[in-house]
Design an enzyme around this catalytic site. Sequence first.
Site, PDB file in Angstrom:
ATOM      1  N   THR A 117       0.823  -1.211   0.000  1.00 49.42           N
ATOM      2  CA  THR A 117       0.000   0.000   0.000  1.00 49.42           C
ATOM      3  C   THR A 117       0.854   1.256   0.000  1.00 49.42           C
ATOM      4  O   THR A 117       1.960   1.262   0.563  1.00 49.42           O
ATOM      5  CB  THR A 117      -0.897   0.012   1.255  1.00 49.42           C
ATOM      6  OG1 THR A 117      -1.529   1.298   1.351  1.00 49.42           O
ATOM      7  CG2 THR A 117      -0.114  -0.212   2.528  1.00 49.42           C
ATOM      8  N   TYR A 141      -1.864   0.170  10.046  1.00 49.17           N
ATOM      9  CA  TYR A 141      -2.123  -0.517   8.772  1.00 49.17           C
ATOM     10  C   TYR A 141      -0.896  -0.427   7.872  1.00 49.17           C
ATOM     11  O   TYR A 141      -0.409  -1.449   7.366  1.00 49.17           O
ATOM     12  CB  TYR A 141      -3.353   0.103   8.079  1.00 49.17           C
ATOM     13  CG  TYR A 141      -3.505  -0.356   6.656  1.00 49.17           C
ATOM     14  CD1 TYR A 141      -3.794  -1.695   6.376  1.00 49.17           C
ATOM     15  CD2 TYR A 141      -3.324   0.526   5.587  1.00 49.17           C
ATOM     16  CE1 TYR A 141      -3.904  -2.131   5.064  1.00 49.17           C
ATOM     17  CE2 TYR A 141      -3.437   0.096   4.285  1.00 49.17           C
ATOM     18  CZ  TYR A 141      -3.725  -1.227   4.024  1.00 49.17           C
ATOM     19  OH  TYR A 141      -3.826  -1.668   2.729  1.00 49.17           O
TER      20      TYR A 141
HETATM   21  N1  UFG Z   1     -12.784  11.566   2.289  1.00 46.67           N
HETATM   22  C1  UFG Z   1     -13.782  12.500   2.521  1.00 46.67           C
HETATM   23  N2  UFG Z   1     -15.017  12.035   2.819  1.00 46.67           N
HETATM   24  C2  UFG Z   1     -15.321  10.706   2.900  1.00 46.67           C
HETATM   25  C3  UFG Z   1     -14.301   9.765   2.662  1.00 46.67           C
HETATM   26  C4  UFG Z   1     -13.043  10.230   2.363  1.00 46.67           C
HETATM   27  O1  UFG Z   1     -13.545  13.708   2.471  1.00 46.67           O
HETATM   28  O2  UFG Z   1     -16.474  10.373   3.198  1.00 46.67           O
HETATM   29  C5  UFG Z   1     -11.447  12.048   1.931  1.00 46.67           C
HETATM   30  C6  UFG Z   1     -10.375  11.575   2.897  1.00 46.67           C
HETATM   31  O3  UFG Z   1     -10.298  12.432   3.999  1.00 46.67           O
HETATM   32  C7  UFG Z   1      -9.151  11.599   1.990  1.00 46.67           C
HETATM   33  C8  UFG Z   1      -9.704  11.232   0.607  1.00 46.67           C
HETATM   34  O4  UFG Z   1     -11.110  11.499   0.694  1.00 46.67           O
HETATM   35  O5  UFG Z   1      -8.644  12.884   1.930  1.00 46.67           O
HETATM   36  C9  UFG Z   1      -9.501   9.775   0.247  1.00 46.67           C
HETATM   37  O6  UFG Z   1      -9.932   8.990   1.341  1.00 46.67           O
HETATM   38  P1  UFG Z   1     -10.213   7.416   1.239  1.00 46.67           P
HETATM   39  O7  UFG Z   1     -10.767   7.001   2.561  1.00 46.67           O
HETATM   40  O8  UFG Z   1     -11.028   7.152   0.031  1.00 46.67           O
HETATM   41  O9  UFG Z   1      -8.791   6.799   0.985  1.00 46.67           O
HETATM   42  P2  UFG Z   1      -7.411   7.015   1.795  1.00 46.67           P
HETATM   43  O10 UFG Z   1      -6.568   7.925   0.957  1.00 46.67           O
HETATM   44  O11 UFG Z   1      -7.617   7.389   3.186  1.00 46.67           O
HETATM   45  O12 UFG Z   1      -6.821   5.548   1.893  1.00 46.67           O
HETATM   46  C10 UFG Z   1      -6.659   4.715   0.801  1.00 46.67           C
HETATM   47  C11 UFG Z   1      -6.784   3.283   1.283  1.00 46.67           C
HETATM   48  C12 UFG Z   1      -5.648   2.913   2.150  1.00 46.67           C
HETATM   49  C13 UFG Z   1      -4.344   3.237   1.477  1.00 46.67           C
HETATM   50  C14 UFG Z   1      -4.315   4.665   1.031  1.00 46.67           C
HETATM   51  C15 UFG Z   1      -3.072   4.924   0.276  1.00 46.67           C
HETATM   52  O13 UFG Z   1      -7.976   3.122   1.996  1.00 46.67           O
HETATM   53  O14 UFG Z   1      -5.719   1.536   2.390  1.00 46.67           O
HETATM   54  O15 UFG Z   1      -5.430   4.918   0.212  1.00 46.67           O
HETATM   55  O16 UFG Z   1      -3.170   6.101  -0.434  1.00 46.67           O
HETATM   56  F1  UFG Z   1      -3.354   3.033   2.327  1.00 46.67           F
END
Ligand code: UFG
Length: 329
Positions: A117, A141
């Site tokens: 990841t 994680y």
């Molecule tokens: N976000 C929102 N509202 C939501 C959900 C997410 O504003 O309802 C934002 C988050 O704060 C973040 C962006 O959208 O800024 C992306 O969030 P995600 O939860 O879609 O994904 P993440 O970037 O947190 O995490 C994902 C995977 C992880 C991995 C990571 C690596 O879930 O397993 O990408 O980039 F490690």
Amino acid sequence: MGTILVTGGAGYIGSHVVLKLAERGEDVVVLDNLSTGFRSAVLHGDLMIGDTADRHLVSKLLEARRVDAVMHFAAHIVVPESVEQPLKYYRNNTCATGSLLECCIESGVRHFVFSSTAAVYGIPATGRAGEDAPTEPINPYGTSKLVSEWMLRDAARVSSLDYVALRYFNVAGADFAGRIGQSTPNATHLVKVACEHVVGKRDHVPVFGNDYDTPDGTCVRDYVHVEDLAAAHLDALDYLRQGGGSATLNCGYGRGFSVHEVLGAVRRVSGETLNVVPAPRRPGDPPQLVAVAERIRDLLGWTPRHDDLEEIVSSALAWERRLLSGPMT
Ligand code: UFG
């Protein structure tokens, strides 16, 4: 060519890879404990229900099916949960990977493709991360996956196993034929959350933070279509079968979209207005995380075909509509 064992093949990404393996006529056995996966997502190969950490089961399976390649997806993947329950992540992700590796080496498995990841990078100084960027995960994680990468690297040095570890960026979208997609309840991922809102499962989309040092103040991510990500696994397998050396590679497109840009794509694709609600920053969110992604193209010949945010969103939305007609089983 021997059998391919796919751990976590009933899950979101694993099930897409299994379909691609099926299209090529590969012999596949899936091992999944169905803790977050779905029996009905396994559309090819044999499904064994069990745990990756079950040495007896895994060793028997590797021997009986003459497995020569393993694709290891089985893992817990929810970042906030990993903060609350770190040992669950080290047990299920790190310890289970160590146990699986021991079984693989004992049984003479040759090739190993590992789901890692972008979370291993933590908060990259420039917002972009190449494979040689410092690995400083900011949640259990990411650490659980990084330690697994190290085990893989060290074990490969002293055995005949070779590997490709793929560091996924933000995976989204679904199978274009509408057969499988992300089905996990209580999803936290932006594209899925927004699509659930469009189909009426949620009354709003929270935007976690709008005062980041990014062009529109919201976080920027490298969204990758699950179909392209799945294809990268087959490219990795081919590369290893052809004698390529072990490698750790980013899997992203190398360009980023902000939360607002993603929501704009959801509006355009759905034709709906969204109830977008500003919310506080979410702990552990790096402001920007985008891949430097040349190495995977150079080494594996990976050629993305769906580098298009609207295509990602429209396949995710089609899947969300399909889920309305009945949950996965
Ligand atoms: N976000 C929102 N509202 C939501 C959900 C997410 O504003 O309802 C934002 C988050 O704060 C973040 C962006 O959208 O800024 C992306 O969030 P995600 O939860 O879609 O994904 P993440 O970037 O947190 O995490 C994902 C995977 C992880 C991995 C990571 C690596 O879930 O397993 O990408 O980039 F490690």
